[in-house]
Enzyme design. Sequence first.
Site, PDB file in Angstrom:
ATOM      1  CE  LYS A  28      45.339  39.296  44.863  1.00  0.00           C
ATOM      2  NZ  LYS A  28      45.230  40.752  45.058  1.00  0.00           N
ATOM      3  NE  ARG A 128      42.730  49.998  43.735  1.00  0.00           N
ATOM      4  CZ  ARG A 128      42.831  48.787  44.272  1.00  0.00           C
ATOM      5  NH1 ARG A 128      43.762  47.949  43.847  1.00  0.00           N
ATOM      6  NH2 ARG A 128      42.023  48.408  45.228  1.00  0.00           N
ATOM      7  CD  GLN A 175      43.725  47.035  50.000  1.00  0.00           C
ATOM      8  OE1 GLN A 175      43.688  48.214  49.669  1.00  0.00           O
ATOM      9  NE2 GLN A 175      43.738  46.049  49.117  1.00  0.00           N
ATOM     10  CG  ASP A 326      38.632  40.999  46.338  1.00  0.00           C
ATOM     11  OD1 ASP A 326      38.391  42.202  46.127  1.00  0.00           O
ATOM     12  OD2 ASP A 326      39.573  40.611  47.052  1.00  0.00           O
ATOM     13  CE  LYS A 353      37.533  46.217  46.637  1.00  0.00           C
ATOM     14  NZ  LYS A 353      38.368  46.128  47.842  1.00  0.00           N
ATOM     15  NE  ARG A 357      37.717  43.916  40.742  1.00  0.00           N
ATOM     16  CZ  ARG A 357      38.494  43.376  41.648  1.00  0.00           C
ATOM     17  NH1 ARG A 357      38.026  43.120  42.857  1.00  0.00           N
ATOM     18  NH2 ARG A 357      39.749  43.071  41.363  1.00  0.00           N
ATOM     19  NE  ARG A 405      39.943  39.605  43.131  1.00  0.00           N
ATOM     20  CZ  ARG A 405      40.797  38.677  43.558  1.00  0.00           C
ATOM     21  NH1 ARG A 405      40.775  37.462  43.049  1.00  0.00           N
ATOM     22  NH2 ARG A 405      41.675  38.952  44.509  1.00  0.00           N
TER      23      ARG A 405
HETATM   24  C1  S3P Z   1      42.530  42.896  50.957  1.00  0.00           C
HETATM   25  C2  S3P Z   1      41.464  43.698  51.288  1.00  0.00           C
HETATM   26  C3  S3P Z   1      40.384  44.052  50.352  1.00  0.00           C
HETATM   27  C4  S3P Z   1      40.397  43.169  49.106  1.00  0.00           C
HETATM   28  C5  S3P Z   1      41.782  42.964  48.572  1.00  0.00           C
HETATM   29  C6  S3P Z   1      42.662  42.301  49.612  1.00  0.00           C
HETATM   30  C7  S3P Z   1      43.540  42.594  51.983  1.00  0.00           C
HETATM   31  O1  S3P Z   1      40.565  45.389  49.946  1.00  0.00           O
HETATM   32  O2  S3P Z   1      39.574  43.723  48.104  1.00  0.00           O
HETATM   33  O3  S3P Z   1      41.756  42.155  47.409  1.00  0.00           O
HETATM   34  O4  S3P Z   1      44.351  41.662  51.780  1.00  0.00           O
HETATM   35  O5  S3P Z   1      43.547  43.266  53.027  1.00  0.00           O
HETATM   36  P1  S3P Z   1      39.921  46.643  50.749  1.00  0.00           P
HETATM   37  O6  S3P Z   1      40.597  46.802  52.040  1.00  0.00           O
HETATM   38  O7  S3P Z   1      40.158  47.829  49.829  1.00  0.00           O
HETATM   39  O8  S3P Z   1      38.467  46.296  50.868  1.00  0.00           O
END
Ligand code: S3P
Length: 452
Positions: A28, A128, A175, A326, A353, A357, A405
Amino acid sequence: MNHVNKLRPATARRSSALKGDIRIPGDKSISHRSFMFGGLARGETRITGLLEGEDVINTGKAMQAMGASVRKEGDTWIVTGTGNGCLLAPEAPLDFGNAGTGCRLTMGLVGVYDFDSTFIGDASLSRRPMGRVLNPLREMGVQVKSEPGDRLPVTLHGPATPAPITYRVPMASAQVKSAVLLAGLNTPGVTTVIEPVMTRDHTEKMLRGFGADLEVETDADGVRTIRLIGQGELTGQVIDVPGDPSSTAFPLVAALLVPGSEILIRNVLMNPTRTGLIQTLQEMGGDIEILDARLAGGEDVADLRVRGSSLRGVTVPPDRAPSMIDEYPVLAVAASFAEGETVMHGLEELRVKESDRLAAVARGLELNGVDCTEGEDWLTVRGRPDGKGLGNAKGEAVVTHLDHRIAMSFLVMGLVSEHPVTVDDSAIIATSFPEFMDLMTGLGATIAARDE
Ligand code: S3P
């Protein structure tokens, strides 16, 4: 996408040995970035193995709304980008559905442009926190209109000339790191991100692949300094997306738990920032063989042979959290069938999340007879290897809170519990793993959804 009005409960029941040879849909994180960077780069990006889940499709639509062309020919997605710095103002709000990654990364990508962009999402995404991305964007000169607590809907308007910043990421979040770097792409000078704890590095790797001028320095304490020179040229690439380790986690844990199982999972992304669950399950005694470890498109990839195993409880250290963030819901399910106690530390990010979670897992475990304790940022699970008394004979459903999830994790639980396990919704699984039901039933799992 709005799932609120079309909940689709599903029930999983104790199953006999799982068998089969499967391929998991594309990762993803890499799929989102493929659409984003392809949509921004000059020329054509050709993507195979893309995850066609709702989250990623929404990112593709957002890039189209900002001037990229996105189409599919056979198995290949072809994206023609605008060229760096040349995104168009979206005429309507960008709807990211359930996807934090799509929304937060795109806020960085387009937020610094000198026009309005508006971001909306489903009930889960609208709860969020967005401040973690909006605060560094404010430092770069972006005007932000948001709901209280920096929630969606959010409207951004960049300055005439964004200011490059040095930003120390205050929480372990790929992120946030990525949003600042993507904002840096359209900012003159050097944007610097300091990452005290390493998180998934797909943005850094892929941006370099597209031709960005980006360098990473890691000091003796593991603190990473990422420097990006803005306003450079990005060029379309050929990308083959490897299988998602976070989706792999569900059939993998199912095969470990259901006695006598043996499955082969092909083409799984093994980037070390994503393999914390495999390490933990191996420490618990899980029989996971890593076969044909290889490099594909700059990423580590392998096939996994997984056999039914007796697991024992372990303590998972907090510094492992970023590499399996995750995967805690499904690890908690594995721990429910392990001998002894499993303790998981460093879980504060689980609270923000797709659902809270940590709370959602603890309530689901309790509903299904598991002895567990939820702390502020930790969870302890005391397992019952024979699954006796686990599950819910009355058919009471785990509340999934629009969290894919949570739904998949508890359906895995039902395959080994004495009583069935029901979740209140399985439609949300389509955000990340539309093939989940078919793939699991193809392995021999007894899972059925019903429309209400
Ligand atoms: C992701 C970063 C993670 C992860 C998410 C995908 C990404 O989130 O939980 O499913 O693709 O950069 P966080 O940056 O909030 O930890």
